[in-house]
Design a protein around this motif. Structure first.
Motif, short mmCIF file in Angstrom:
data_model
loop_
_atom_site.label_atom_id
_atom_site.label_comp_id
_atom_site.label_asym_id
_atom_site.label_seq_id
_atom_site.Cartn_x
_atom_site.Cartn_y
_atom_site.Cartn_z
N THR B 141 -8.12 -9.54 3.28
CA THR B 141 -6.78 -9.00 3.48
C THR B 141 -6.01 -8.84 2.18
OG1 THR B 141 -5.87 -11.20 3.82
CG2 THR B 141 -6.60 -10.04 5.78
N GLY B 142 -6.57 -9.29 1.08
CA GLY B 142 -5.89 -9.15 -0.21
C GLY B 142 -6.04 -7.74 -0.75
N ALA B 143 -5.19 -7.40 -1.72
CA ALA B 143 -5.25 -6.07 -2.33
C ALA B 143 -6.42 -6.01 -3.31
CB ALA B 143 -3.95 -5.76 -3.04
N VAL B 144 -6.95 -4.80 -3.51
CA VAL B 144 -8.10 -4.59 -4.41
C VAL B 144 -7.71 -3.58 -5.48
CG1 VAL B 144 -9.93 -5.30 -2.85
CG2 VAL B 144 -8.99 -3.01 -2.67
N PRO B 145 -8.52 -3.45 -6.56
CA PRO B 145 -8.10 -2.65 -7.71
C PRO B 145 -7.67 -1.22 -7.37
CG PRO B 145 -10.04 -3.90 -8.29
CD PRO B 145 -9.79 -4.14 -6.83
N GLU B 146 -8.41 -0.54 -6.48
CA GLU B 146 -8.02 0.86 -6.25
C GLU B 146 -6.61 0.95 -5.67
OE1 GLU B 146 -10.54 -0.65 -4.67
OE2 GLU B 146 -10.87 0.10 -2.63
N GLN B 147 -6.19 -0.09 -4.95
CA GLN B 147 -4.84 -0.07 -4.39
C GLN B 147 -3.80 -0.36 -5.45
OE1 GLN B 147 -5.77 -3.03 -1.34
NE2 GLN B 147 -5.52 -1.46 0.23
N GLN B 148 -4.14 -1.24 -6.38
CA GLN B 148 -3.13 -1.65 -7.35
C GLN B 148 -3.11 -0.78 -8.60
OE1 GLN B 148 -4.46 -5.92 -7.21
NE2 GLN B 148 -2.28 -6.26 -6.94
N PHE B 149 -4.30 -0.32 -9.05
CA PHE B 149 -4.33 0.41 -10.32
C PHE B 149 -4.13 1.91 -10.14
CE2 PHE B 149 -6.86 -3.36 -11.69
CZ PHE B 149 -5.88 -3.86 -12.52
N SER B 150 -4.62 2.49 -9.05
CA SER B 150 -4.45 3.93 -8.89
C SER B 150 -2.98 4.27 -8.71
CB SER B 150 -5.26 4.44 -7.69
OG SER B 150 -4.70 3.91 -6.50
#
Lengths: 358, 412, 290
Positions: B141-150
């Motif tokens: 359920t945590g955020a992953v790089p594509e969600q945070q960096f894109s």
């Protein structure tokens, strides 16, 4: 010479001046405990059996440290280095070779051999460089910390040996468990009854073999070196070779622990070689009483089970209670709890306690 | 350690009242909770346990999950991978829990994952992480790089310039995140002024600060992890580095803006899926509920909210599956509409990767360490695993992929 | 100008590493070098100093006084521990490892339980200055001065005060010192307290620059041990030159190959030095002299 090395003569060394316990009483108790350990899985559930395998895994490293430190007088603070090297070696070998044809056991032997070889090289450097006392502890600690820091940054895809990725700080996974080739389907040793018996058998064999070793000439010389290195040297023994020998054997056992741990959880991580991991074997051995194999063995199992119990039921106070127990144990029972408690009942142990506290 | 008996009793009462309970099995639903309540990670993880406790209390007060009370079995894993191995086996074999909520560091997740896979357990990992876990026994359920960096990197490049410097923790999370940053910077026509990896546990940054000043980037991406590395900000501020910073880990996890003296974190931009400053009615109500139960909580971070939501998502899955059986639960996930209105906004579980979509908030730290939200992206999906060929509705590789090591790269 | 600013940068980096090594090591050096106790709770004395300093600043005391308060409290705690626990271990240096590890566990977890998982920092004072292209922190210069001053004060204590002379006598030949009427028990307490106070001083000095958490001591311990071991038993003949050499190694490797190389280089340096000089630099210098 041939006669002295015969198996019968070796069996006679199962008891002797360097090990506690002799005579029918002791061996009766020994047989009872082994028999109870063998019956145990009949009464315990899968979790307890697997959890005991986990405890057994660590005892090899503790017994090895008892040999190096308790008998040889050289404190190695970096046994986890050999633990880690062997664990990673097992992972790399089995991921590349697979688990068919008993290759997991070949990998086990190769990995333990590799850690012993590493110990041989490092030990040569240390003992032939006449490094002793606290400095030995610090150098071995440095070695294990170097390995930890190095392995932690191997996350990238370039850090792979064959098809095995080292995978950095997150740790290496995906290696098979120990597998016995069997007609009609290999037996995979998950942490369950079969692995329990295998590990228990190894533990009994290693324990008895170490008893023979420390009661042999080698062991006697090793203890003489611990008591007084100069005197041993004057008597014509090359103390460096004896200490190196003990170091290699003890580190090989740490390697065995590493392999068993890795196969048990299908996982090995750099933090197995870190500072707090490195301190643990020293604690186990010191609490039980490092100068004897039997007390080391039971001390290790006691501390492992006790700390786990505290963590389960002690909530956040677990670490505090553990710390207090350690401090109290060392202060009140300098030779380890078993010898101190035992001395209340036995004259021989009282004498031993007196000798050791001098 | 277990739930207070009163709430269990209350729930049992409800259970008796609702004699039409659809589920044949009686007794509580057991949830294992393995989180670090002591050791190095405790700063960020105690809130996760509280989040689970809060959700469980609410659920039990409202009649439990499909009429069955929810019982927590909690162990303190002491920030130690070995404790995860021991206790994961314990909750699955001894306590026979129906689901486990476990893990802060990626290393701890990788330590327990083989055990979950061996026993075909079901584990929720409620942490932001480097992404890539393709394992049907895990729900993330945590955020992953594509969600945070894109979201983060293009915004920063547009606002401050295209010359980027990254400092990252020298392990899986840092290295993989840095790879994401590098790729996104390149895609958007920028250049990397430099990249530096810092071993975990390093606390002295004089040389790093100088390297950054030498490279003169337009902004700095900080992917520092752990309490020792957080010392960077104080030291950079005292050397007057003064660059805008972008991060996916700070503020949202370790609430550095509360712990450090202003202005050491000033001008930092963070993409997070929720923090306690988020200003909408649902979020405010959530914070209020939390403060009523845990008045001493130093900060409610994104992982705390993730954990809270995850309990409700599990409730929904079990009630729709009419069972705690994993195959039944996965069939529900495969329908693709396991969603809920969380404090952060609407979230859904993606069936292919079993990761969660998020509302991504861009949090800006001000001179006085107050938080403002210059931009919000709704419904950002965890698309990457699906793109590289992870489809848990079809097969279960039980693997972790990285940008440079995945089925697409190897041609499979 | 470029050369000058480059040179200044290198000196600053080395000085910074030197200050860190000296300050984190000298408490350990006093306890290990003079008493033979391996103090794995060293990091927790640093923690104690840092927390006391920070609380004192938040209560409104000026930073220098707060730092001294941190050192003082750590020293008193150290003396208390010596009286109750450590004194039973003088004949068993290896057991001291286990006991101090236990103390360290109690202290870390106890701090977590009593004071929570983190403590807000106070911010670094004094601001920054610029040389060439680079900005520098003024406070780091203060740390360098503090390291040198600490060494100077220690030198005065051990050579010019009655306590120092008695301490050295007690440590070298305890029974003769005792026969000559020295209260050796008190000397041991004071020496251990001094070591703990130095650790507390280190914590207080670095508190404004670091994250304050119960495990913060761990960041210092490895470096401290490395410095003490390379240095050997004597603070002035060993620890100080060892810190200088290691600082050059670390700063050089870090600027050349990055932080990982700096860290590993430090540890490899220890192994090499011990192989060549089993008694550390102290042994080497004393042999040269003899």
């Amino acid at each position: 010479m041939a006669l002295r090395n015969s198996p019968i003569a070796a069996l006679r060394l199962l008891e002797g001046p360097q090990t506690l316990g002799k005579g029918p009483g002791f061996w009766g108790g020994f047989t009872t405990i082994v028999a109870l350990a063998c019956l145990y899985p009949l009464f315990a559930d899968g979790y307890d059996v697997g959890n005991n395998v986990y405890f057994f895994n660590w005892t090899f490293m503790a017994l090895g440290l008892s040999l190096i430190w308790g008998y040889g007088g050289a404190l190695s603070f970096g046994q986890t280095a050999f633990f880690g090297v062997a664990g990673y070696a097992y992972g790399v070998l089995t991921i590349n070779l697979g688990d068919a044809y008993g290759l997991t056991f070949v990998s086990l032997i190769a990995a333990v051999g590799l850690s012993a070889l590493f110990a041989g090289v490092l030990g040569y450097f240390l003992f032939f460089g006449r490094i002793s006392g606290v400095f030995l502890g610090i150098v071995t600690l440095s070695v294990t910390l170097v390995l930890e820091r190095f392995m932690s940054q191997t996350a990238g895809p370039e850090w792979a040996i064959g098809s095995a990725r080292l995978n950095g700080f997150n740790g290496m996974g995906g290696m098979p468990s120990l597998t016995i080739p069997w007609p009609g389907g290999d037996i995979v040793l998950f942490p369950d009854v079969a692995l329990y018996y295998l590990t228990l058998a190894m533990l009994v064999v290693v324990y008895l073999a170490l008893r023979i070793l420390v009661n042999s000439r080698f062991g006697n010389v090793l203890v003489a070196i611990r008591e007084n290195p100069q005197r041993a040297e004057m008597l014509g023994y090359d103390i460096r070779r004896y200490q190196l020998g003990a170091f290699v054997i003890g580190s090989g056992l740490a390697g065995l622990s590493g392999v068993l741990y890795t196969a048990w959880g299908n996982y090995i991580t750099p933090s197995s070689m870190g500072m707090s991991a490195a301190a643990l074997p020293v604690v186990w051995v010191a609490v039980g009483g490092r100068s004897d194999l039997t007390t080391t063995l039971f001390g290790t199992l006691l501390v492992l089970a006790g700390f786990q119990y505290l963590t389960i039921y002690g909530s956040q106070y677990a670490l505090v209670v553990m710390g207090v127990l350690l401090v109290v144990t060392i202060l009140a029972a300098p030779s380890g709890i078993f010898i101190t408690v035992g001395s209340l009942f036995s004259k021989g142990l009282r004498r031993r306690l007196k000798r050791e506290s001098v | 350690m277990h739930k207070p008996t009163t709430s269990v009793l209350a729930a049992l009462g409800t259970l008796l009242a609702l004699s039409t309970a659809a589920i044949a099995q009686e007794g509580p639903i057991k949830m294992g909770v393995l989180e670090d309540q002591s050791g190095d990670f405790a700063v960020a993880t105690i809130g996760k346990v509280h989040g689970i406790e809060l959700a469980a209390e609410e659920i039990n007060a409202a009649g439990g999950i499909a009429g069955r009370p929810l019982e927590l079995v909690t162990y303190d894993t002491q920030s130690d991978n070995r404790r995860y191995q021991e206790f994961m086996r314990r909750v699955l074999q001894r306590d026979k829990v129906d689901v486990v909520f476990a893990g802060f560091s990626s290393a701890s997740r990788e330590a327990y994952r083989p055990i979950v896979d061996q026993f075909k357990g079901l584990a929720f990992y409620n942490n932001q992480y480097e992404g890539g876990v393709c394992d049907a026994n895990m729900i993330v359920t945590g955020a992953v790089p594509e969600q945070q960096f894109s979201t983060l990197i293009p915004y920063m490049m547009e606002k401050y310039g295209k010359n980027v410097y990254t400092i990252a923790a020298d392990y899986n999370f840092g290295q993989i995140s840095a790879e994401w940053v590098r790729d996104i910077v390149k895609e958007n026509g920028g250049t990397m002024a430099g990249e530096e990896f810092i071993p975990l546990g390093v606390s002295q940054f004089s040389q790093t600060i100088q390297n950054i000043q030498k490279a003169k980037p337009d902004f700095l991406v900080t992917l520092l992890v752990g309490t020792a590395q957080a010392s960077y900000y104080e030291q950079a501020a005292s050397a007057d580095v003064g660059l805008p910073m972008a991060s996916s880990v700070n503020v949202g996890q370790g609430y550095e803006h509360k712990r450090f003296q202003p202005p050491s974190l000033a001008n930092m931009y963070v993409t997070t899926n929720w923090i306690e400053e988020v200003d909408n009615p649902a979020s405010k109500a959530f914070v209020e509920k939390w403060r009523a139960k845990f008045p001493d909580e130093p900060y409610i971070n994104q992982e705390a909210e993730n954990s809270y939501i995850a309990v409700y998502l599990y409730k929904q899955m079990v009630e729709r599956a009419k069972s705690t059986d994993h195959d039944a639960i996965r069939k529900v996930i495969a329908e693709g509409d396991v969603c809920m209105d969380a404090p952060e906004g609407r979230v859904c579980i993606d069936p292919k990767s079993q990761h969660m979509s998020h509302t991504i908030y861009l949090a800006k730290v001000g001179e006085d360490h107050s938080i403002s939200f210059p931009k919000v992206w709704d419904d950002i999906k965890p698309y990457w695993l699906g793109d590289v060929g992870c489809d848990l509705t079809k097969e279960n590789p039980e693997a972790q992929y990285t940008p440079s090591d995945n089925p697409m790269k190897s041609g499979g | 100008m470029d050369v000058l600013s480059g040179l200044f940068s290198f000196l600053y980096q080395t000085g910074d590493a030197f200050a860190f090594l000296v300050l984190s090591a000298c408490g350990l050096a006093v306890i290990f070098g003079m008493m033979g106790i391996i103090n794995l709770a060293h990091g927790e004395f640093i923690l104690c100093g840092a927390y006391v300093t920070t609380s004192a600043v938040q209560m409104g005391l000026p930073l220098p006084i707060a730092i001294l308060a941190g050192a003082l409290v750590a020293g008193l705690v150290g003396m208390l521990l010596e009286r109750t626990i450590i004194r039973h271990l003088y004949s068993r240096p290896l057991d001291s490892i286990v006991v101090t590890w236990g103390i360290s566990m109690i202290a870390t977890q106890g701090t977590l339980i009593l004071l929570g998982s983190t403590m807000p920092g106070t911010g670094t004072p004094f601001g920054s200055f610029t040389v060439g292209d680079y900005g520098y922190s003024v406070y780091r210069l203060v740390l360098m001065l503090a390291a040198v001053a600490t060494l100077a004060v220690l030198w005065l204590i051990f050579t010019r005060t009655r306590f120092g002379i008695l301490a050295r006598a007690t440590i070298q030949v305890p029974h003769i010192a005792e026969a000559l009427g020295v209260n050796t028990s008190l000397i041991y307490s004071l020496t251990f307290g001094l070591g703990a106070a130095l650790a507390g001083l280190c914590g207080g000095l670095y508190a404004p620059t670091m994250t304050l958490v119960p495990t913060m001591g761990a960041a210092f311990v490895v470096e401290a041990f490395v410095t003490v071991v390379v240095g050997g038993a004597d603070i002035f003949l060993g620890t100080a030159p060892a810190a200088a050499i290691l600082a050059v190694v670390k700063a050089g490797l870090t600027s050349w190959q990055g932080q990982l190389a700096g860290q590993i280089g430090l540890l490899v340096a220890v192994i090499v030095v011990i192989r060549i000089l089993p008694r550390g630099l102290t042994g080497f210098i004393l042999r040269e002299r003899a």
